[in-house]
Structures are given as C-alpha cells and as structure tokens.
Design an enzyme around this catalytic site. Structure first.
Site, mmCIF file in Angstrom:
data_model
loop_
_atom_site.group_PDB
_atom_site.id
_atom_site.type_symbol
_atom_site.label_atom_id
_atom_site.label_comp_id
_atom_site.label_asym_id
_atom_site.label_seq_id
_atom_site.Cartn_x
_atom_site.Cartn_y
_atom_site.Cartn_z
ATOM 1 N N ARG A 1 0.812 -1.232 0.000
ATOM 2 C CA ARG A 1 0.000 0.000 0.000
ATOM 3 C C ARG A 1 0.838 1.272 0.000
ATOM 4 N NH1 ARG A 1 -2.031 -3.622 -1.231
ATOM 5 N NH2 ARG A 1 -3.707 -4.797 -0.250
ATOM 6 N N GLU B 1 -4.330 3.372 6.505
ATOM 7 C CA GLU B 1 -4.166 3.135 5.064
ATOM 8 C C GLU B 1 -4.869 4.278 4.324
ATOM 9 O OE1 GLU B 1 -4.803 -0.904 3.730
ATOM 10 O OE2 GLU B 1 -5.641 -0.199 1.826
ATOM 11 N N SER C 1 -10.155 -0.382 3.772
ATOM 12 C CA SER C 1 -9.494 -0.722 5.038
ATOM 13 C C SER C 1 -8.964 0.550 5.690
ATOM 14 C CB SER C 1 -8.320 -1.670 4.798
ATOM 15 O OG SER C 1 -8.809 -2.877 4.286
HETATM 16 C C1 LIG Z 1 -15.517 -0.359 -0.273
HETATM 17 C C2 LIG Z 1 -14.041 -0.174 -0.523
HETATM 18 C C3 LIG Z 1 -13.237 -1.282 -0.700
HETATM 19 C C4 LIG Z 1 -11.867 -1.145 -0.920
HETATM 20 N N1 LIG Z 1 -11.107 -2.255 -1.103
HETATM 21 C C5 LIG Z 1 -9.783 -2.132 -1.327
HETATM 22 C C6 LIG Z 1 -8.984 -3.301 -1.534
HETATM 23 O O1 LIG Z 1 -9.450 -4.425 -1.531
HETATM 24 N N2 LIG Z 1 -7.652 -3.115 -1.743
HETATM 25 C C7 LIG Z 1 -7.075 -1.874 -1.780
HETATM 26 O O2 LIG Z 1 -5.869 -1.791 -1.991
HETATM 27 N N3 LIG Z 1 -7.820 -0.753 -1.603
HETATM 28 C C8 LIG Z 1 -9.153 -0.852 -1.380
HETATM 29 N N4 LIG Z 1 -9.915 0.261 -1.193
HETATM 30 C C9 LIG Z 1 -9.258 1.594 -1.154
HETATM 31 C C10 LIG Z 1 -9.221 2.361 -2.511
HETATM 32 O O3 LIG Z 1 -10.281 1.970 -3.327
HETATM 33 C C11 LIG Z 1 -7.910 2.133 -3.238
HETATM 34 O O4 LIG Z 1 -6.831 2.613 -2.478
HETATM 35 C C12 LIG Z 1 -7.895 2.836 -4.619
HETATM 36 O O5 LIG Z 1 -6.804 2.349 -5.349
HETATM 37 C C13 LIG Z 1 -7.815 4.359 -4.532
HETATM 38 O O6 LIG Z 1 -8.032 4.884 -5.831
HETATM 39 P P1 LIG Z 1 -8.680 6.335 -6.031
HETATM 40 O O7 LIG Z 1 -8.672 6.662 -7.474
HETATM 41 O O8 LIG Z 1 -9.984 6.423 -5.356
HETATM 42 O O9 LIG Z 1 -7.584 7.239 -5.278
HETATM 43 P P2 LIG Z 1 -7.856 8.543 -4.392
HETATM 44 O O10 LIG Z 1 -8.544 8.149 -3.135
HETATM 45 O O11 LIG Z 1 -8.483 9.604 -5.220
HETATM 46 O O12 LIG Z 1 -6.350 8.963 -4.045
HETATM 47 C C14 LIG Z 1 -5.542 8.103 -3.255
HETATM 48 C C15 LIG Z 1 -4.090 8.610 -3.332
HETATM 49 O O13 LIG Z 1 -3.607 8.424 -4.666
HETATM 50 C C16 LIG Z 1 -3.102 9.647 -5.176
HETATM 51 N N5 LIG Z 1 -3.408 9.675 -6.610
HETATM 52 C C17 LIG Z 1 -4.595 9.368 -7.202
HETATM 53 N N6 LIG Z 1 -4.486 9.496 -8.540
HETATM 54 C C18 LIG Z 1 -3.213 9.872 -8.794
HETATM 55 C C19 LIG Z 1 -2.494 10.189 -10.000
HETATM 56 N N7 LIG Z 1 -3.047 10.114 -11.219
HETATM 57 N N8 LIG Z 1 -1.187 10.557 -9.869
HETATM 58 C C20 LIG Z 1 -0.586 10.643 -8.639
HETATM 59 N N9 LIG Z 1 -1.233 10.374 -7.480
HETATM 60 C C21 LIG Z 1 -2.528 10.000 -7.565
HETATM 61 C C22 LIG Z 1 -3.856 10.739 -4.409
HETATM 62 O O14 LIG Z 1 -3.124 11.970 -4.379
HETATM 63 C C23 LIG Z 1 -3.952 10.101 -3.030
HETATM 64 O O15 LIG Z 1 -2.755 10.320 -2.317
HETATM 65 C C24 LIG Z 1 -11.290 0.151 -0.982
HETATM 66 C C25 LIG Z 1 -12.120 1.286 -0.817
HETATM 67 C C26 LIG Z 1 -13.477 1.126 -0.600
HETATM 68 C C27 LIG Z 1 -14.344 2.344 -0.464
#
Ligand SMILES: Cc1cc2nc3c(=O)[nH]c(=O)nc-3n(C[C@H](O)[C@H](O)[C@H](O)COP(=O)(O)OP(=O)(O)OC[C@H]3O[C@@H](n4cnc5c(N)ncnc54)[C@H](O)[C@@H]3O)c2cc1C
Length: 295
Positions: free
Chosen positions: A171, A290, A219
């Site tokens: 992560r 996380e 998480s």
């Molecule tokens: C119901 C649920 C279940 C989940 N299950 C999992 C799971 O099984 N495994 C897991 O790993 N995660 C899980 N997650 C967490 C989340 O979905 C992941 O971490 C996901 O990859 C985040 O993507 P996002 O586009 O929403 O990022 P955001 O929340 O928008 O951003 C997260 C981070 O990434 C950075 N970021 C985003 N895009 C870019 C870019 N283009 N360039 C540089 N930095 C960037 C942001 O600045 C921030 O620091 C879950 C979340 C929920 C709500």
C-alpha cells in the site's frame, strides 16, 4: 485568482470553484477546496499543472476519492481530479490505461478482450492512478504484480518509469509528488468466460465480507505485519460497532470505518485515535492509517 480560474477553463478544464470534497469522496466527508479542476485529456491536465505552478498556486491530485479522508474545514488549494481522463489501448497482451479510468471498468475491458491478471483486483473502487499510487491489492494480488510501466509527469518533463523503479510496496509507492498519467499492465491470454467467472467469484467474496453498500474508504489501517489481522483484532477488542457521532467501526467488517450519514472529519479522527490507543495498549502495536488524510 479569477485569472487562474479563467485560464484553467480556457485550457479545456471543467472548473468548480469552492467545491465541497464531500461530493467527491466515497466517505462523503470533506469541506471546500479553492476549486476542483476536471481535465478531459492529458493536454488539459498538463496545462492545468503549468497554469497553477506559474501562478504559485498549490494543488493536489485525486482519482475517485475512495481512499481519502478530507478535513471538514476544506483545503485552501486546488484539487485536480483525473476521473474524466479514461482512455485505454490494447496491444496484444499489453494494456495501457489512462490514470482516471475506473479500475473496475479496466477489469471489464480486459475480461472481454480475453486477458487475465486483474481478476483479484476486481471490485476495488477507484481509478488506475489511485491503484498505482497505493499499490492497491486484494486476495493475494497487488498492482505491482501485473504493472509493467507508468508514465509520470514531474511538472517539468514526462517520463516512462519501469515498475521496478517505482518503489511499490505494501500500500505504498515512491510516486511522491509526481503525477501518474497512464499505466501499462502485462496480462495473459485466457478464455473470457474463465476470466469473468473468476471476477464474479471475487465480487461474491467482497459482498460477503465487506460493507460494500456503506460509505467507507476501504481498510482503515494497514496491516502492521503480515500475520496481524487488524479487523479481527479490533473486533476482539470489542470495538466492532463502536461509534463517534455518525462515524462507526463497521458491524460487517471491523477493519472498515463507515459514515452512517452526517459523519464529520473530527469524529473520524477521534474514532481513529481511540482504535489506535486501544490496539497499542492491548498489543503494543502502532497502527498506521491506510486511508490518506487530507487537511
Ligand atoms: C468499499 C471499498 C473497498 C476497498 N477495497 C480495497 C482493496 O481491496 N484493496 C485496496 O488496496 N484498496 C481498497 N480500497 C481503497 C481504494 O479503493 C484504493 O486505495 C484505490 O486504489 C484508490 O483509488 P482512487 O482513485 O480512489 O484514489 P484517491 O482516493 O483519489 O487517491 C488516493 C491517493 O492516490 C493519489 N493519486 C490518485 N491518482 C493519482 C495520480 N493520477 N497521480 C498521482 N497520485 C494519484 C492521491 O493523491 C492520493 O494520495 C477500498 C475502498 C473502498 C471504499
């Protein structure tokens, strides 16, 4: 600042001044930002970064906001949201996806193309960029296992960076302040029906274990070591269902924090601190969130 907004608009970005982040995060929490900027292409994204840098304006980048907990007081900065940059290109078993493409959509595209490798990641909400930044993972698979390279922008130049040079770990990544524009995944040919069947199995597992219909950011804490299960530890300490205001430790999975309606940032922080203190006292273990906290 109005000049900056105008320049952002004229370079093809949608600009939402004073937009509340609660509308753009899965937790539904977060106050206003200077403006939410929505580019529709690399070109408008790169222009937006240049305009903001030249104007001396601070900015952050987000994908789909599914891993963010944002302060109710908002952030006195611009936020660039990639969720409208969603192109994808398949070349044999290599698939190149834009940062804003939802990971779930990518899984649908590759399954139809008869490509295997992303099945375990199916159902993780969020964008390709967010998944790379977090090295998202589930059911024994992480992004780094299938990623080949990413294209990054550091504000000055674009660079193609090999997965081994990205510092991806549990992560975390070494992306830092750079912006992920696109990511290339190396997959394997497989019968589309088999890929789809595996994806359905994974969704079934998620549905049975996780509060998928509630507002959460996934998480709440990282596992401090591979054999330390945070959810079951929190449950055994009697904190399942523990609530501060409208913020609660999920009754379905104690590793998740959910917003039951009008949850606030302060309540979320209080709940996080309480869980951390309780786990530290019982096990001597320091938990790290996380979920990424923006304030
Ligand atoms: C119901 C649920 C279940 C989940 N299950 C999992 C799971 O099984 N495994 C897991 O790993 N995660 C899980 N997650 C967490 C989340 O979905 C992941 O971490 C996901 O990859 C985040 O993507 P996002 O586009 O929403 O990022 P955001 O929340 O928008 O951003 C997260 C981070 O990434 C950075 N970021 C985003 N895009 C870019 C870019 N283009 N360039 C540089 N930095 C960037 C942001 O600045 C921030 O620091 C879950 C979340 C929920 C709500």
């Amino acid at each position: 600042m109005n000049d900056v907004m105008e320049m952002l608009y004229l370079s093809g970005n949608d600009v939402l001044p004073g937009e509340p982040m609660a509308r753009w995060t899965s937790l539904g929490i977060g106050g206003k930002v200077k403006a939410l900027v929505l580019p529709h292409s690399d070109r408008s994204l790169l222009d937006a970064i240049q305009i903001l840098r030249e104007a001396g304006e601070k900015f952050r980048i987000m994908g789909m906001g599914t891993n963010l907990l944002v302060s109710d007081e908002g952030i006195d900065e611009f936020v660039i949201n990639t969720s409208r940059i969603t192109g994808v290109c398949i070349n044999g078993d290599l698939i190149v996806a834009d940062a804003g493409l939802p990971l779930k959509r990518l899984c649908h595209i590759v399954s139809s193309a008869g490509l295997s490798g992303l099945e375990e990641l199916y159902g993780i909400p969020g964008s390709v960029g967010g998944a790379v930044f977090m090295n998202a993972g589930a059911y024994g698979k992480e992004v780094k296992d299938v990623l080949e390279w990413v294209e990054l922008y550091d504000g000055g130049k674009l660079e193609k960076v090999d997965v081994k040079d990205l510092g991806l770990g549990y992560r975390k990544s070494g992306v830092g302040d750079r912006i992920i524009l696109r990511a290339a995944f190396r997959l394997k040919k497989e019968d589309p029906e088999k890929v789809w069947a595996k994806m359905e199995e994974i969704l079934q597992k998620r549905l049975s274990k996780q509060p998928v219909f509630e507002r959460s950011a996934g998480s709440l804490f990282k596992r401090p070591r591979p054999d330390f299960y945070v959810g079951s530890t929190i449950e055994k300490l009697g904190l399942k269902g523990f609530r501060v205001g409208d913020i609660m430790i999920s009754e379905k999975h104690a590793g998740f924090m959910v917003n039951k309606g009008n949850g606030s940032f302060k309540d979320a922080i209080r709940l996080i601190e309480k869980v951390k203190r309780t786990v530290k006292k019982a096990h001597g273990v320091e938990l790290e969130t996380e979920v990424i906290i923006w304030k």
